[in-house]
Structures are given as structure tokens and as C-alpha cells.
Design a protein around this motif. Structure first.
Motif, PDB file in Angstrom:
ATOM      1  N   PHE A  33       0.826  -1.209   0.000  1.00 19.35           N
ATOM      2  CA  PHE A  33       0.000   0.000   0.000  1.00 19.35           C
ATOM      3  C   PHE A  33       0.866   1.267   0.000  1.00 19.35           C
ATOM      4  O   PHE A  33       0.587   2.212  -0.745  1.00 19.35           O
ATOM      5  N   VAL A  34       1.911   1.289   0.822  1.00 19.11           N
ATOM      6  CA  VAL A  34       2.765   2.479   0.912  1.00 19.11           C
ATOM      7  C   VAL A  34       3.426   2.764  -0.429  1.00 19.11           C
ATOM      8  O   VAL A  34       3.387   3.895  -0.950  1.00 19.11           O
ATOM      9  N   PHE A  35       4.022   1.748  -1.037  1.00 20.45           N
ATOM     10  CA  PHE A  35       4.707   1.960  -2.316  1.00 20.45           C
ATOM     11  C   PHE A  35       3.713   2.199  -3.449  1.00 20.45           C
ATOM     12  O   PHE A  35       4.000   2.965  -4.381  1.00 20.45           O
ATOM     13  N   ALA A  36       2.537   1.578  -3.375  1.00 24.53           N
ATOM     14  CA  ALA A  36       1.521   1.829  -4.394  1.00 24.53           C
ATOM     15  C   ALA A  36       1.021   3.263  -4.305  1.00 24.53           C
ATOM     16  O   ALA A  36       0.750   3.908  -5.334  1.00 24.53           O
ATOM     17  N   PHE A  37       0.890   3.784  -3.090  1.00 20.58           N
ATOM     18  CA  PHE A  37       0.452   5.168  -2.917  1.00 20.58           C
ATOM     19  C   PHE A  37       1.474   6.134  -3.516  1.00 20.58           C
ATOM     20  O   PHE A  37       1.116   7.061  -4.253  1.00 20.58           O
ATOM     21  N   LEU A  38       2.758   5.923  -3.202  1.00 18.12           N
ATOM     22  CA  LEU A  38       3.796   6.817  -3.707  1.00 18.12           C
ATOM     23  C   LEU A  38       3.912   6.730  -5.222  1.00 18.12           C
ATOM     24  O   LEU A  38       3.985   7.759  -5.918  1.00 18.12           O
ATOM     25  N   LEU A  39       3.928   5.498  -5.751  1.00 16.51           N
ATOM     26  CA  LEU A  39       4.028   5.337  -7.203  1.00 16.51           C
ATOM     27  C   LEU A  39       2.765   5.842  -7.895  1.00 16.51           C
ATOM     28  O   LEU A  39       2.842   6.463  -8.965  1.00 16.51           O
ATOM     29  N   GLY A  40       1.607   5.617  -7.284  1.00 12.18           N
ATOM     30  CA  GLY A  40       0.376   6.120  -7.871  1.00 12.18           C
ATOM     31  C   GLY A  40       0.331   7.635  -7.904  1.00 12.18           C
ATOM     32  O   GLY A  40      -0.184   8.234  -8.851  1.00 12.18           O
ATOM     33  N   LEU A  41       0.891   8.290  -6.874  1.00 16.14           N
ATOM     34  CA  LEU A  41       0.943   9.745  -6.865  1.00 16.14           C
ATOM     35  C   LEU A  41       1.819  10.262  -7.999  1.00 16.14           C
ATOM     36  O   LEU A  41       1.478  11.249  -8.663  1.00 16.14           O
ATOM     37  N   VAL A  42       2.931   9.576  -8.248  1.00 16.81           N
ATOM     38  CA  VAL A  42       3.818   9.977  -9.351  1.00 16.81           C
ATOM     39  C   VAL A  42       3.085   9.872 -10.678  1.00 16.81           C
ATOM     40  O   VAL A  42       3.122  10.793 -11.507  1.00 16.81           O
ATOM     41  N   PHE A  43       2.394   8.756 -10.900  1.00 22.12           N
ATOM     42  CA  PHE A  43       1.689   8.581 -12.179  1.00 22.12           C
ATOM     43  C   PHE A  43       0.493   9.520 -12.286  1.00 22.12           C
ATOM     44  O   PHE A  43       0.138   9.951 -13.386  1.00 22.12           O
ATOM     45  N   ALA A  44      -0.137   9.857 -11.177  1.00 19.70           N
ATOM     46  CA  ALA A  44      -1.244  10.817 -11.219  1.00 19.70           C
ATOM     47  C   ALA A  44      -0.746  12.196 -11.654  1.00 19.70           C
ATOM     48  O   ALA A  44      -1.379  12.871 -12.476  1.00 19.70           O
ATOM     49  N   LEU A  45       0.404  12.614 -11.097  1.00 11.34           N
ATOM     50  CA  LEU A  45       0.979  13.899 -11.493  1.00 11.34           C
ATOM     51  C   LEU A  45       1.451  13.866 -12.945  1.00 11.34           C
ATOM     52  O   LEU A  45       1.312  14.865 -13.671  1.00 11.34           O
ATOM     53  N   MET A  46       2.003  12.723 -13.376  1.00 11.51           N
ATOM     54  CA  MET A  46       2.440  12.602 -14.768  1.00 11.51           C
ATOM     55  C   MET A  46       1.254  12.685 -15.724  1.00 11.51           C
ATOM     56  O   MET A  46       1.347  13.295 -16.794  1.00 11.51           O
ATOM     57  N   ARG A  47       0.146  12.078 -15.344  1.00  9.09           N
ATOM     58  CA  ARG A  47      -1.019  12.107 -16.228  1.00  9.09           C
ATOM     59  C   ARG A  47      -1.617  13.505 -16.333  1.00  9.09           C
ATOM     60  O   ARG A  47      -2.242  13.849 -17.339  1.00  9.09           O
TER      61      ARG A  47
END
Length: 296
Positions: free
Chosen positions: A102-116
Motif C-alpha cells: 500500500f505504501v509503495f503503491a500510494f507513492l508510485l500512484g501519486l507519481v503517475f497521477a501527477l504525470m497524467r
């Protein structure tokens, strides 16, 4: 001229009518019948449903052979053999896999959300490709790909060993969904927040980190709680990595115990253990959603 003459003289017969005129009947009302009100109809319908449900429960209770069912799914001796390893090993590992993923998915998901949301097209293309691919692939397939990753990349090892492989699988699965959740939260923050921060002299990156992202995180707390529950259940797929011994999670532990004793009681106990964790988390997510809705 007949004016002033008696009507009898004119040959007219007048019969007095002493019956009062009946009030008009409402349209659609059957003659001589009183229709049921919608509330009464609803009560009757509900009563019929309750009767049918009760009859079904009684029928199933009479048809089930409780003796063999209890021996196969609720055998106390087999359940007793699961403790304390059920909590000290299996549940502990399940929480480690789930929290780490969950922790790493949250951080990686935030990166991809900003990229999108970026104005740079290649960033958006990469984010969209990742989100669509890993949301479209079954989670089981992703874990199998991680299992065979060392064959494709000789000499490569996932940091953290078995724990690292399990966390990596959950991270890859969860980040794709988390990215869309976080993107919705970022877009829900009023644009005036960014404009106000920029007017105070903040750079775009600092305003995003200090102003926008914290507000977006508060907005998406309820759905991210549900996402954690989903990852907790997906942690059962770690068994396909071939974990054993001290690395087993709940599903693998229950499956091994059921095979050892040729009894389904461990499966039932593991299911109850999952519910002891997921039901409170689901209730917490619902309360957070209601509280957030009241604050709007």
C-alpha cells in the motif's frame, strides 16, 4: 297561450323526486369496492417476502446435514492446531505484504497521477500506458510474471527477497488504481488554491507539494482505505510465488493446514480472520465517507 295554466291541464305528468343526487365517484374506483392504500400494499408485500425468506431458511436448515458439515468445516481439534502461528506468522506476514504494498503503491500512484496531469505529453503517455495496462491485467498474472522475472533477467534479485517479491506484486497492482484515485483528488482541489499560492510567490512544484497534494490526500482518504482493503485481499496471491515457512500469509497457511489434516476447518478459520480485519476497515471507510459528505 299556455302561460298560467296548471301543468296537469297541459297533459304533463310531474313525479316528485325526493332522492338526493349521489356524489360523483372518483375515476378508476370500482363500483362497490374500496382499494388498498399504497402503504397497506407495501406492508402486505413485505410480509409475504418475510414469510418466503423464513420458509427458505427453515427448508435449508432441515436439508443440511449438520454433523458432517461440522466435522469438515468446524473441527475444534484442527482449529486449535493453527494457534498461535495463525497470528504470529500468517497474519503478521499478511499485514507486512499489505502495508508495504500500500505504501509503495500510494507513492508510485501519486507519481503517475501527477504525470497524467502534466502538460508534457510523453509523461502523460507513459502514465496512461501504465494505468491502462496494469488495470487491465489480472493480478494473478502480474504475480506470475514477477515469479519468472529472474529467468528473463539472469542475476536480478528483487530487494527484500520473498517479502520484496510480494510487496512488488501488490505495488504494481495497486499503483494503477491508486493513480486514478489520486488524480481525482488532485482535480477536486479548487484551482484557486494553486493560483493563491502562486500569487504569494511559490513555485508550481512547491505549491503542489505544500498546498494541493495535502488537500487531495484528505479528499481521497475514504477511497484509499477501500484500496487498502482490496490490497489486503490481493495479498492472498502471494502464495503463487511459492512462499513457505516463515513467509506464508493467511491463505497459504490455511491451505497448507487443510492439506495436512485433510479438513476444511483451516480455510474457514482463515476466512474469519480476514473478516476480523476487513470489516472494521470497511466500516471505517464508510464513516469517513459520511463525515466527508457532511463537511461539504
Amino acid at each position: 297561450m299556455w302561460f298560467g295554466k296548471n301543468p296537469g291541464e297541459l297533459g304533463l305528468s310531474i313525479t316528485p323526486n325526493h332522492t338526493a343526487a349521489a356524489p360523483p365517484r372518483p375515476a378508476g374506483t370500482p363500483s362497490g369496492r374500496t382499494g388498498l392504500s399504497p402503504r397497506k400494499k407495501q406492508r402486505i408485500s413485505r410480509a409475504v417476502q418475510y414469510v418466503v425468506l423464513a420458509a427458505l431458511v427453515v427448508f435449508l436448515a432441515l436439508r443440511v446435514e449438520w454433523g458432517p458439515l461440522g466435522q469438515n468445516f468446524a473441527k475444534g481439534e484442527v482449529a486449535g492446531e493453527m494457534f498461535p502461528d495463525l497470528f504470529t506468522v500468517a497474519l503478521k506476514n499478511t499485514i507486512i505484504y499489505s502495508v508495504g504494498g500500500f505504501v509503495f503503491a500510494f507513492l508510485l500512484g501519486l507519481v503517475f497521477a501527477l504525470m497524467r496531469m502534466s502538460s508534457v505529453r510523453p509523461y502523460r503517455w507513459i502514465a496512461v500506458a501504465y494505468i491502462e495496462i496494469f488495470r487491465g491485467l489480472p493480478a494473478l498474472l502480474i504475480f506470475l510474471l514477477i515469479l519468472f522475472l529472474p529467468l528473463a533477467l539472469p542475476g536480478f534479485e528483487v530487494p527484500g527477497g520473498t517479502y520484496g517479491q510480494g510487496i512488488l506484486g501488490l505495488t504494481v497492482v495497486g499503483a494503477a488504481y491508486m493513480a486514478e484515485t489520486l488524480r481525482a483528488g488532485l482535480q477536486a482541489v479548487p484551482k484557486g488554491q494553486m493560483e493563491a499560492a502562486r500569487s504569494l510567490g511559490m513555485s508550481h512544484a512547491r505549491a503542489m507539494v505544500s498546498i494541493v497534494i495535502p488537500q487531495a490526500v484528505r479528499i481521497v482518504i475514504p477511497p484509499t482505505t477501500n484500496q487498502f482493503v482490496a490490497l489486503l485481499k490481493d495479498s492472498s496471491l502471494v502464495l503463487f510465488l511459492g512462499v513457505s515457512g516463515e513467509y506464508v500469509e493467511l491463505t497459504k497457511f490455511g491451505n497448507d493446514m487443510a492439506s495436512t489434516y485433510a479438513n476444511a476447518t483451516p480455510i474457514l478459520v482463515v476466512g474469519i480472520t480476514y473478516l476480523l480485519v476487513t470489516i472494521p476497515l470497511g466500516y471505517l471507510a464508510s464513516r469517513l465517507e459520511r463525515r466527508q459528505a457532511k463537511g461539504r
